[in-house]
Design an enzyme around this catalytic site. Structure first.
Site, PDB file in Angstrom:
ATOM      1  N   GLN A  82      -7.861  -2.193  -1.142  1.00  0.00           N
ATOM      2  CA  GLN A  82      -8.728  -3.380  -1.241  1.00  0.00           C
ATOM      3  C   GLN A  82      -9.815  -3.340  -0.161  1.00  0.00           C
ATOM      4  OE1 GLN A  82      -7.097  -7.595  -1.123  1.00  0.00           O
ATOM      5  NE2 GLN A  82      -7.594  -7.279  -3.305  1.00  0.00           N
ATOM      6  N   PHE A  83      -9.410  -3.016   1.029  1.00  0.00           N
ATOM      7  CA  PHE A  83     -10.340  -2.721   2.128  1.00  0.00           C
ATOM      8  C   PHE A  83      -9.790  -1.475   2.814  1.00  0.00           C
ATOM      9  CE2 PHE A  83     -11.273  -7.096   1.321  1.00  0.00           C
ATOM     10  CZ  PHE A  83     -12.620  -7.253   1.639  1.00  0.00           C
ATOM     11  N   ALA A  84     -10.680  -0.584   3.238  1.00  0.00           N
ATOM     12  CA  ALA A  84     -10.225   0.660   3.875  1.00  0.00           C
ATOM     13  C   ALA A  84      -9.296   0.364   5.049  1.00  0.00           C
ATOM     14  CB  ALA A  84     -11.429   1.467   4.351  1.00  0.00           C
ATOM     15  N   ASP A  85      -9.506  -0.773   5.692  1.00  0.00           N
ATOM     16  CA  ASP A  85      -8.671  -1.157   6.843  1.00  0.00           C
ATOM     17  C   ASP A  85      -7.183  -1.175   6.478  1.00  0.00           C
ATOM     18  OD1 ASP A  85     -10.958  -2.829   8.715  1.00  0.00           O
ATOM     19  OD2 ASP A  85     -11.302  -2.664   6.565  1.00  0.00           O
ATOM     20  N   PHE A  86      -6.889  -1.522   5.226  1.00  0.00           N
ATOM     21  CA  PHE A  86      -5.487  -1.716   4.839  1.00  0.00           C
ATOM     22  C   PHE A  86      -4.762  -0.407   4.561  1.00  0.00           C
ATOM     23  CE2 PHE A  86      -7.173  -5.955   3.040  1.00  0.00           C
ATOM     24  CZ  PHE A  86      -7.242  -6.479   4.323  1.00  0.00           C
ATOM     25  N   HIS A 109     -11.740  -6.040   8.543  1.00  0.00           N
ATOM     26  CA  HIS A 109     -12.413  -5.864   7.249  1.00  0.00           C
ATOM     27  C   HIS A 109     -13.723  -5.113   7.427  1.00  0.00           C
ATOM     28  CE1 HIS A 109      -9.639  -9.080   6.059  1.00  0.00           C
ATOM     29  NE2 HIS A 109      -9.869  -8.745   4.814  1.00  0.00           N
ATOM     30  N   GLU A 155       0.813  -1.211   0.000  1.00  0.00           N
ATOM     31  CA  GLU A 155       0.000   0.000   0.000  1.00  0.00           C
ATOM     32  C   GLU A 155       0.851   1.267   0.000  1.00  0.00           C
ATOM     33  OE1 GLU A 155      -0.634  -2.737   1.655  1.00  0.00           O
ATOM     34  OE2 GLU A 155      -2.631  -3.311   0.955  1.00  0.00           O
TER      35      GLU A 155
END
Ligand code: TPP
Length: 666
Positions: A427-431, A472, A405
């Site tokens: 891919q997911f906001a968490d990442f 996630h 990222e």
């Protein structure tokens, strides 16, 4: 210091003519003489911190001279020779170091923390590593535009321990980007010697692991540096690819002047002093009768004169006069929003389709727009938003990325520096946490620091209610709404999502674009089929009433709608914020002044969320109008649990109705 006038470095001048050799000498001499002057000024308290590159000039100068002037170079804190070789007028550098307006940052950042498009130089941010991924982005732009240019980026050996280094090299290799990665191995990273920094013989060996050619060069031998780098640059221009070069050199002064060199063994210092790149080269040129005593004096006199004249100009320049408006205005690049009206032809689309359509139409509109993300090409992304894009736009513009990222946010920044646009799918906001640093420190601050836009949109599939657990399900907009320089958009409906995404892409500022996963396939709406834009920063009033103002965004808007539908007797204004930064305070305050009661519903956990700031703003601006305390309803102060029952308990949704009634009953 050389003890004799004989050169101790074995130079091989190959077919370099005398003019070039003298130019190499002059270009090394100038930063050395500037530094010597700076050290005096530092002692007199006339400049702040100083990071010395004394003893490392051959690298900055040799590398810069090997490049074309229109090629980008990304230096670090010891690369004064890059700036002087690119012939930046010295008074501008001096003004920069004194924090004056004729510098490059209007006094907003110090030392070498600046870039200048005029000279194709992109300076570092303090965090060191992000430079490397930014170079990837610039090189990608050059590759996509078939410019046949090389991009050069520097790092110290200490900086190679950062994740950014590994990510940037890997991306450059996978994408075969025309980058020269230059490691200046000067023995110490602050006080840390190399054996406490890495556990291998040569850092250049790491190139092999990335499938990259690599070389070790004597960083104190200007001819070796210049001729080898010239050859490599020429080769990369013909056949784009990344190359890793480790320059062996030594840091002859403290990390910064005040910190000294007590921890460096004296013998080591003496050994390297004998290898001084400038003194040896000067001795060599004299041995070869290319430089006479008289010439040397004349060259030095000319440089001294130039330094003194330019210093005087900088000292004569008035200090910065603070102006609140100027400061605030420069945080974002001005953007002249042009409303493109939606066509009357519509179709019922899900949120996910509307986003996909907006993105696709933006790709059609902007030839210079590149999308990057994990699994977004043939696979279409994990949510299938970019399905079919590769067929239409090709793999050059729809780019699968490795799992890195940071490097991709940085590469997006690099594309922007090179005049392109980028959308990154997280891919997911968490990442985003794995790319957090370049978002909040590079993208957010670059326009304020040196007038460089970050024309980047980061799409953030976020939110809970999907039984996906702590990593996630997060809705982490609050990490960004508090960072000046970022815009944060969070639509709740397909129509808004499409029109705001197209605007976000047109806007030259960095935009975090939140897309709630639970809404992707559950919310439908008639959406215009053609391209259109909606203004960022305007809330939408979904219901009008008199008894209470309900403020929310994202999934919260739908929870509020459900609750109001189930309680028809409640006369409420329902405000969907749509954009969190900038915030439409005008609409909010007008509503609160009308209803005199307010409840703010957010999916994120309570403390430090946007609801808290909204609450404070309302209190500050509408206190006299309030008939009840402002109420915030948010999710629990725990991480988001996985299993349905726990997640349901966690979510703000279940507590909203009761809280709303309590506000009305107060
Ligand atoms: C992320 C981050 N961690 C720590 C620092 C503090 N710091 C600044 S420069 C430096 C040493 C860098 O060493 P190296 O990369 O070898 O470059 P050198 O200073 O030797 O030229 C450190 C630790 C920082 N600026 N950023």
């Amino acid at each position: 210091m050389l003890t004799s006038s004989k050169s101790l470095i074995a130079y091989d001048k190959k077919n370099l003519d005398d003019k070039t050799l003298l130019q190499l000498y002059k270009n090394m001499l100038k930063p050395r003489m500037i530094e010597e002057k700076m050290l005096i000024l530092l002692r007199q308290g006339k400049i702040s911190k100083w990071f010395s590159g004394i003893g490392q000039e051959a690298i900055s100068v040799g590398v810069t001279m090997a490049m074309h002037k229109d090629e980008y170079i990304l230096p670090m804190h010891r690369n004064l020779g890059v700036f002087t070789t690119r012939e930046i007028p010295l008074h501008r550098l001096f003004s920069q170091w004194q924090g004056k307006a004729n510098g490059f940052t209007k006094g907003r950042d110090r030392s070498f923390h600046f870039g200048t498009q005029e000279f194709n130089i992109v300076g570092m941010i303090s965090h060191l590593g992000p430079q490397l991924g930014v170079a990837d982005g610039i090189a990608l732009a050059s590759l996509l535009k078939n410019k046949k240019q090389v991009t050069t980026v520097f790092t110290g050996e200490g900086g190679t321990s950062e994740g950014d280094f590994h990510e940037a090299l890997n991306v450059a290799s996978v994408w075969q980007l025309p980058v020269m990665f230059c490691i200046e191995n000067n023995g110490y990273g602050l006080s840390t010697p190399t054996n406490e920094q890495y556990h291998c013989k040569d850092l250049a060996d790491r190139g092999k692991g990335y499938g990259m050619e690599s070389f070790v060069l004597d960083g104190n031998n200007i001819i070796e540096v210049y001729t080898k780098m010239q050859k490599l640059a020429a080769s990369i221009r013909k056949r784009p690819r990344p190359i890793l070069i480790e320059f062996k050199t030594f840091r002859m002064r403290g990390h910064e002047e005040a910190s000294g060199t007590k921890y460096v063994p004296k013998a080591l210092m003496q050994e390297w002093a004998k290898k001084d790149p400038l003194e040896n080269f000067q001795a060599y040129l004299k041995e070869q009768r290319i430089l006479s005593e008289k010439q040397e004096v004349a060259i030095k006199d000319a440089i001294t004169l130039e330094i003194n004249e330019h210093l005087q100009m900088a000292f004569d320049e008035a200090p910065i006069v603070p102006n609140v408006e100027t400061e605030l205005n420069d945080v974002y690049k001005s953007f002249d929003f042009k409303a493109i009206k939606p066509d009357s032809k519509t179709a019922e689309l899900r949120l996910i389709d509307a986003i996909s359509q907006g993105l696709k139409q933006a790709m059609e509109k902007h030839d210079d727009l590149v999308i990057m993300g994990q699994d977004i090409a043939e696979y279409g992304g994990v949510f299938k938003i970019t399905e079919g894009f590769v067929n239409q736009f090709g793999k050059a513009r729809v780019r699968n990325t490795p799992i890195c990222e940071s490097a991709i946010v940085e590469a997006a920044m690099g594309l922007s520096i090179a005049g392109m646009k980028a959308v990154m799918e997280m891919q997911f906001a968490d990442f985003v946490t794995s790319g957090f640093n370049p978002v909040v420190n590079y993208l957010a601050k670059s326009h304020y620091r040196w007038n460089q836009q970050a024309d980047v949109v980061i799409r953030m599939p976020c939110g809970g209610g999907v039984a996906a657990g702590p990593f996630h399900s997060q809705t982490n907009e609050a990490w960004f709404t508090k960072t000046p320089g970022l815009k944060v958009v969070y639509p709740a409906f397909p129509y808004d999502a499409k029109g705001l995404l197209t605007t976000a892409i047109e806007d030259p500022n960095p935009v975090l674009f939140f897309e709630h996963k639970a809404l992707y396939r559950s919310i439908r709406q008639d959406v215009p089929l053609e391209y259109y834009t909606l203004p960022i920063g305007e809330a939408s009033v979904l219901r009008e009433g008199t008894a209470v103002t309900v403020i929310s965004y994202g999934a919260g808007v739908h929870w509020a709608l459900e609750t109001l539908d189930a309680n028809e007797s409640i006369s409420a204004d329902l405000i969907d914020l749509r954009s969190l930064q900038p915030l439409d305070t005008e609409t909010i305050f007008a509503s609160v002044k009308k209803t005199n009661r307010v409840i703010i519903l957010q999916e994120d956990s309570l403390f430090g969320g946007i609801a808290s700031d909204l609450s404070a703003l309302i209190m500050e601006h509408c206190f006299e109008y309030l008939d009840a305390p402002v109420k915030r309803v948010a999710s629990m102060e725990t991480p988001i649990p996985f299993v349905d029952q726990l997640e349901e308990q966690y979510m703000a949704k279940g507590r909203f109705e009761e809280a709303l009634k309590a506000v009305l009953a107060y």
